[in-house]
Design an enzyme around this catalytic site. Structure first.
Site, PDB file in Angstrom:
ATOM      1  N   ASP A  25     -19.201  20.449  -2.826  1.00 24.84           N
ATOM      2  CA  ASP A  25     -20.504  20.319  -2.174  1.00 24.84           C
ATOM      3  C   ASP A  25     -21.636  20.780  -3.104  1.00 24.84           C
ATOM      4  O   ASP A  25     -21.440  21.687  -3.912  1.00 24.84           O
ATOM      5  CB  ASP A  25     -20.503  21.159  -0.887  1.00 24.84           C
ATOM      6  CG  ASP A  25     -21.639  20.779   0.045  1.00 24.84           C
ATOM      7  OD1 ASP A  25     -22.256  19.717  -0.158  1.00 24.84           O
ATOM      8  OD2 ASP A  25     -21.910  21.547   0.980  1.00 24.84           O
ATOM      9  N   HIS A  42     -24.280  13.191  -8.097  1.00 28.22           N
ATOM     10  CA  HIS A  42     -22.884  12.754  -7.948  1.00 28.22           C
ATOM     11  C   HIS A  42     -22.291  12.415  -9.323  1.00 28.22           C
ATOM     12  O   HIS A  42     -21.140  12.737  -9.602  1.00 28.22           O
ATOM     13  CB  HIS A  42     -22.797  11.551  -7.015  1.00 28.22           C
ATOM     14  CG  HIS A  42     -23.226  11.854  -5.603  1.00 28.22           C
ATOM     15  ND1 HIS A  42     -22.777  12.954  -4.922  1.00 28.22           N
ATOM     16  CD2 HIS A  42     -24.068  11.207  -4.765  1.00 28.22           C
ATOM     17  CE1 HIS A  42     -23.328  12.966  -3.701  1.00 28.22           C
ATOM     18  NE2 HIS A  42     -24.111  11.924  -3.588  1.00 28.22           N
ATOM     19  N   LEU A 136       0.610  17.606 -12.698  1.00 27.30           N
ATOM     20  CA  LEU A 136      -0.292  17.822 -11.562  1.00 27.30           C
ATOM     21  C   LEU A 136      -0.369  16.577 -10.672  1.00 27.30           C
ATOM     22  O   LEU A 136      -0.476  15.460 -11.187  1.00 27.30           O
ATOM     23  CB  LEU A 136      -1.703  18.131 -12.103  1.00 27.30           C
ATOM     24  CG  LEU A 136      -2.822  18.237 -11.062  1.00 27.30           C
ATOM     25  CD1 LEU A 136      -2.711  19.540 -10.283  1.00 27.30           C
ATOM     26  CD2 LEU A 136      -4.196  18.142 -11.732  1.00 27.30           C
TER      27      LEU A 136
HETATM   28  C1  FPP Z   1     -21.185  16.535  -1.541  1.00 28.93           C
HETATM   29  O1  FPP Z   1     -22.425  16.870  -2.124  1.00 28.93           O
HETATM   30  C2  FPP Z   1     -20.458  15.626  -2.414  1.00 28.93           C
HETATM   31  C3  FPP Z   1     -20.052  14.393  -2.064  1.00 28.93           C
HETATM   32  C4  FPP Z   1     -20.270  13.797  -0.725  1.00 28.93           C
HETATM   33  C5  FPP Z   1     -19.379  13.513  -3.015  1.00 28.93           C
HETATM   34  C6  FPP Z   1     -18.483  14.191  -4.008  1.00 28.93           C
HETATM   35  C7  FPP Z   1     -18.038  13.172  -4.968  1.00 28.93           C
HETATM   36  C8  FPP Z   1     -18.005  13.339  -6.306  1.00 28.93           C
HETATM   37  C9  FPP Z   1     -18.293  14.604  -7.005  1.00 28.93           C
HETATM   38  C10 FPP Z   1     -17.585  12.191  -7.140  1.00 28.93           C
HETATM   39  C11 FPP Z   1     -16.109  12.090  -6.979  1.00 28.93           C
HETATM   40  C12 FPP Z   1     -15.500  11.345  -8.044  1.00 28.93           C
HETATM   41  C13 FPP Z   1     -14.168  11.312  -8.238  1.00 28.93           C
HETATM   42  C14 FPP Z   1     -13.633  10.532  -9.348  1.00 28.93           C
HETATM   43  C15 FPP Z   1     -13.239  12.096  -7.363  1.00 28.93           C
HETATM   44  P1  FPP Z   1     -23.740  16.578  -1.284  1.00 28.93           P
HETATM   45  O2  FPP Z   1     -24.269  15.264  -1.673  1.00 28.93           O
HETATM   46  O3  FPP Z   1     -23.449  16.756   0.181  1.00 28.93           O
HETATM   47  O4  FPP Z   1     -24.666  17.731  -1.780  1.00 28.93           O
HETATM   48  P2  FPP Z   1     -25.836  18.433  -0.962  1.00 28.93           P
HETATM   49  O5  FPP Z   1     -25.177  19.237   0.112  1.00 28.93           O
HETATM   50  O6  FPP Z   1     -26.471  19.294  -2.003  1.00 28.93           O
HETATM   51  O7  FPP Z   1     -26.713  17.352  -0.444  1.00 28.93           O
END
Ligand code: FPP
Length: 253
Positions: A25, A42, A136
């Site tokens: 997050d 992201h 893993l």
């Molecule tokens: C939450 O941060 C994150 C997500 C909803 C997406 C997480 C995905 C990635 C890091 C990319 C994944 C890629 C692979 C290859 C697994 P948020 O957007 O809710 O953050 P905020 O709370 O600050 O708004």
């Protein structure tokens, strides 16, 4: 780097978590802080995925389960969903050679049929290409929510009961767990959530019954190898009692 090596050398190799789950997050807030678009957050988050996968593999952790996209995330603005889907497909394809080099096996968890075809194909290709890997296991939770998974398990069990393959009395915790998407895997020992929120957000509700929870304010793109090792050190300093008394646990040791 030396600080990281020093921290790693302080880990107790006999008490490593076998299964680590993560809620990634804080990408959006990271981007906002830098004056960037949420999608840039992201994209930066993908680098953290790369690092935590490599470190998990180097530390001999057997299962790493990442919450990459929740069922509820489908409700985000269309352009953010599209960017995330593109990123996931692009990242998995780009990372494949390194995953193979590190003997990492990809496993997909969630309602994968909902993922757009292009990303889905890249995910299936990576899963199939790494099927023989024995290091893993990287579980990617996509279009996943725990309540979806539990309802899905209940549906599968009900079908078997309706077909006369099992009786209601045979429905045990073990049988239920064997119908979840994590069938055959040990439960997470450690669940890490970055980004400062202290909640579970519909993630692995059945499986984390006795997991140690670790919440850090660090935003996912900033989550460093040192931060990861700190979480494992915190885990190793806890006494896991599984409902028993401290004396019972110490006598067992
Ligand atoms: C939450 O941060 C994150 C997500 C909803 C997406 C997480 C995905 C990635 C890091 C990319 C994944 C890629 C692979 C290859 C697994 P948020 O957007 O809710 O953050 P905020 O709370 O600050 O708004």
């Amino acid at each position: 780097m030396n600080e990281l090596k020093d921290k790693i050398s302080r880990l107790d190799s006999t008490r490593m978590p076998v299964h680590v789950a993560m809620i990634m997050d804080g990408n959006g807030r990271w981007a906002k802080k830098q004056g960037f678009m949420r999608s840039d957050g992201h994209a930066e988050g993908v680098s953290t995925v790369h690092r935590v996968t490599k470190l998990s593999s180097d530390l001999g952790i057997k299962y790493l389960t990442l919450y990459a996209f929740s069922t509820e995330n489908w409700n985000r603005p269309d352009d953010e969903v599209a960017t995330l889907m593109y990123l996931i497909g692009w990242a998995i394809e780009r990372e494949l050679p390194e995953l193979l080099r590190n003997n990492v096996r990809i496993h997909l968890i969630g309602d994968i049929e909902r993922i757009p075809e292009d990303a889905r194909k890249r995910l299936f290709d990576a899963r199939d290409a790494t099927a023989h890997c024995t290091g893993l296991q990287l579980n990617m939770c996509l279009s996943y929510s725990s309540r979806w998974e539990i309802a899905d398990a209940a549906r599968k069990i009900a079908r078997k009961a309706a077909a006369g393959e099992i009786t209601p009395d045979e429905i045990s915790e073990d049988l239920f767990a064997s119908n979840l998407a994590t069938a055959g895997m040990p439960d997470p020992d450690l669940l890490i959530r970055t980004g400062g929120e202290e909640r579970i957000s519909n993630y692995l509700l059945w499986q984390i019954a006795y997991s140690e929870l670790y919440f850090t304010p660090v935003l996912w793109p900033d989550f460093s190898d040192e931060d990861y090792v700190d979480a494992i050190i915190s885990f190793q300093n806890r006494e896991r009692r599984f409902g028993k008394t401290s004396e019972q646990v110490q006598n067992e040791d």
